[in-house]
Design a protein around this motif. Structure first.
Motif, PDB file in Angstrom:
ATOM      1  N   MET A 130       1.036  -1.228  -0.023  1.00  0.00           N
ATOM      2  CA  MET A 130       0.098  -0.094  -0.051  1.00  0.00           C
ATOM      3  C   MET A 130       0.713   1.360   0.014  1.00  0.00           C
ATOM      4  O   MET A 130       0.446   2.369  -0.684  1.00  0.00           O
ATOM      5  CB  MET A 130      -0.810  -0.101   1.396  1.00  0.00           C
ATOM      6  N   ILE A 131       1.997   1.138   0.866  1.00  0.00           N
ATOM      7  CA  ILE A 131       2.849   2.526   0.889  1.00  0.00           C
ATOM      8  C   ILE A 131       3.559   2.613  -0.520  1.00  0.00           C
ATOM      9  O   ILE A 131       3.533   3.824  -0.952  1.00  0.00           O
ATOM     10  CB  ILE A 131       3.947   2.294   1.910  1.00  0.00           C
ATOM     11  N   ARG A 132       4.040   1.715  -1.131  1.00  0.00           N
ATOM     12  CA  ARG A 132       4.436   1.832  -2.265  1.00  0.00           C
ATOM     13  C   ARG A 132       3.540   2.504  -3.444  1.00  0.00           C
ATOM     14  O   ARG A 132       4.011   3.152  -4.257  1.00  0.00           O
ATOM     15  CB  ARG A 132       4.918   0.409  -2.899  1.00  0.00           C
ATOM     16  N   ALA A 133       2.436   2.129  -3.299  1.00  0.00           N
ATOM     17  CA  ALA A 133       1.345   2.456  -4.283  1.00  0.00           C
ATOM     18  C   ALA A 133       1.055   4.104  -3.824  1.00  0.00           C
ATOM     19  O   ALA A 133       0.631   4.713  -4.893  1.00  0.00           O
ATOM     20  CB  ALA A 133       0.167   1.535  -4.148  1.00  0.00           C
ATOM     21  N   TYR A 134       0.854   4.407  -2.475  1.00  0.00           N
ATOM     22  CA  TYR A 134       0.371   5.804  -2.337  1.00  0.00           C
ATOM     23  C   TYR A 134       1.398   6.258  -1.356  1.00  0.00           C
ATOM     24  O   TYR A 134       1.295   6.405  -0.122  1.00  0.00           O
ATOM     25  CB  TYR A 134      -0.868   5.608  -1.422  1.00  0.00           C
ATOM     26  N   PRO A 135       2.590   6.678  -1.771  1.00  0.00           N
ATOM     27  CA  PRO A 135       3.764   6.990  -0.937  1.00  0.00           C
ATOM     28  C   PRO A 135       3.643   8.415  -0.321  1.00  0.00           C
ATOM     29  O   PRO A 135       4.133   8.674   1.061  1.00  0.00           O
ATOM     30  CB  PRO A 135       4.961   7.061  -1.625  1.00  0.00           C
ATOM     31  N   PHE A 153      -4.463  -5.233  -2.080  1.00  0.00           N
ATOM     32  CA  PHE A 153      -3.045  -5.414  -1.816  1.00  0.00           C
ATOM     33  C   PHE A 153      -2.834  -6.626  -1.176  1.00  0.00           C
ATOM     34  O   PHE A 153      -1.530  -6.712  -0.741  1.00  0.00           O
ATOM     35  CB  PHE A 153      -2.711  -3.982  -1.034  1.00  0.00           C
ATOM     36  N   LYS A 154      -3.711  -7.390  -0.791  1.00  0.00           N
ATOM     37  CA  LYS A 154      -3.538  -8.611  -0.084  1.00  0.00           C
ATOM     38  C   LYS A 154      -2.594  -9.427  -0.383  1.00  0.00           C
ATOM     39  O   LYS A 154      -2.592  -9.960  -1.508  1.00  0.00           O
ATOM     40  CB  LYS A 154      -4.931  -9.307   0.260  1.00  0.00           C
ATOM     41  N   VAL A 155      -1.628  -9.630   0.464  1.00  0.00           N
ATOM     42  CA  VAL A 155      -0.639 -10.830   0.310  1.00  0.00           C
ATOM     43  C   VAL A 155      -1.198 -12.016   0.780  1.00  0.00           C
ATOM     44  O   VAL A 155      -1.841 -12.367   1.722  1.00  0.00           O
ATOM     45  CB  VAL A 155       0.593 -10.471   1.267  1.00  0.00           C
ATOM     46  N   PRO A 156      -1.299 -13.181   0.100  1.00  0.00           N
ATOM     47  CA  PRO A 156      -1.978 -14.422   0.439  1.00  0.00           C
ATOM     48  C   PRO A 156      -1.346 -14.986   1.594  1.00  0.00           C
ATOM     49  O   PRO A 156      -0.361 -14.949   1.922  1.00  0.00           O
ATOM     50  CB  PRO A 156      -1.505 -15.358  -0.867  1.00  0.00           C
TER      51      PRO A 156
END
Length: 408
Positions: free
Chosen positions: A280-285, A301-304
């Protein structure tokens, strides 16, 4: 003029009454606590008609205001603007900083409020301790959560983690009153008991975040004193040590954090939430996703993996970076660093034991909140957040008094 003086006197009564309600109810009712804050605000507005109330602004004032302003901007830029703006309303608790920092007129007044909070909360810690041994919440007529062969104390705060972290702060507060207690031995012994109770409450909460917060709080206060804390503090430590020895489940909880299926799942969830948050941070820094939208954006953004909860990242700093971007994280870090510096300067420059007590208590309390916040989102938990801004506001008051003294 007489009418204005009367309004200011009424304001003073309402202000002190509101803060007293805050202090008395902090350990058992967030509704009453927030009601006390609102009443104190009414009193503050009425009594602040006198000129000069807003003099001596300090760096901490600007940083807290910047934090509020930036979070509002991130709410407006959020991909879920309506949800974020609604969530932003909870940020009103941050204003507690200004209520305390500007509203309280002396360190003596602050000490009386914090003393009331310490006494009432420490006494009410007994209820959580009883829950630990009986497994029953007698007021809400339900069983509390079990862990191995014992039970997690939660008092009346609804969750064992909130309970533990709240009492990590109260432990810091009572410990400071114990260390700086003067006069009769009876008073010192009373504060010894009032320090043992929140310490046991933290232990029996079975919250590792709270354990770490209380431990680092103790170390920070002891370090301020150059580890000359007195034999009664050693008595408190001995009581806790004996309680740990008599509580094998606590030792298991500390030494084998991943033992048991349920605990393993909880620890694994924190790792998964961290990985999801970094995406999420990488997408909306810059602006983040906006307050209150972690769950709404989670699926994108969920990691499996197998999650036991998806409400937030379980870390205050990561949560701010997610919801308010790296700028929001930077402002929060600046607030905390500045507050710690204020505590240190106030303690070292204090001319009286009362100021040293307040600086140690607030500094230690902030350590408890920050350290436990590495494993929990304290600043979005109303019961803890309002206490956190009380602590920072207390440090603001000490900084303002110091600035006033230097200017005269």
């Amino acid at each position: 003029m007489q009418g204005q003086n009367r309004i200011e006197r009424v304001g003073q009564v309402l202000f002190i009454s509101g803060l007293s309600i805050f202090a008395v109810s902090g350990s058992f009712s967030i509704s009453l606590t927030e009601g006390g804050v609102l009443l104190a605000w009414v009193g503050f507005i009425l009594k602040s008609r006198a000129p000069g109330r807003w003099r001596n602004t300090i760096l901490l004032d600007y940083l807290v205001a910047a934090l509020l302003g930036w979070v509002f901007i991130t709410a407006l830029t959020s991909p879920h603007r309506v949800t974020s703006i609604r969530a932003y309303r909870s940020e009103w608790l941050v204003l507690t900083y200004f209520l305390i920092s500007f509203g309280i007129e002396s360190t003596g007044q602050l000490r009386r409020i914090l003393k009331l909070l310490a006494i009432v909360a420490s006494v009410l810690a007994v209820y959580g301790i009883i829950q630990h041994f009986t497994g029953i919440d007698y007021i809400k007529h339900k069983h509390v959560h079990a862990w191995r062969q014992t039970f997690k104390a939660l008092g009346l705060l609804g969750h064992h983690i909130s309970f533990g972290i709240f009492y990590a702060w109260i432990f810091s507060l009572s410990l400071s009153f114990l260390i700086f207690a003067s006069g009769k031995l009876r008073t010192k012994l009373a504060w010894t008991v009032l320090t043992c109770l929140p310490a046991l409450a933290v232990l029996y909460s079975f919250s590792r975040a709270a354990w770490l917060g209380a431990a680092f709080s103790l170390l920070s206060i002891a370090a301020l004193r150059r580890f000359r804390v007195g034999y009664l503090v050693l008595v408190v430590i001995a009581v806790v040590a004996v309680a740990i020895v008599l509580e094998p489940s606590a030792i298991d909880r500390a030494t084998v954090p991943a033992g048991g299926d349920q605990v393993s799942r909880g620890d694994a969830t924190r790792v998964l939430l961290l990985k999801t948050s970094l995406k999420m941070i990488r997408a909306y820094p810059v602006f983040g996703i906006g307050p209150g939208t972690f769950t709404a954006e989670f699926d994108s953004f969920k990691v499996p993996g197998d999650y036991s909860t998806t409400c937030h990242p379980h870390n205050d700093f990561v949560n701010y970076a997610v919801t308010s971007g790296l700028i929001g994280l930077g402002i929060l870090a600046a607030v905390i660093i500045t507050a710690f510096r204020v505590a240190l300067v106030a303690y070292r420059g204090a001319q009286d034991s009362s100021t040293r007590l307040l600086a140690a208590a607030a500094g230690g309390g902030l350590v408890a909140i920050v350290v436990s916040g590495l494993f929990q989102c304290n600043l979005t938990d109303s019961e803890i957040a309002v206490q956190a801004w009380l602590i920072v506001g207390s440090l603001g008051l000490l900084a303002r008094d110091n600035a006033h003294a230097r200017s005269h």
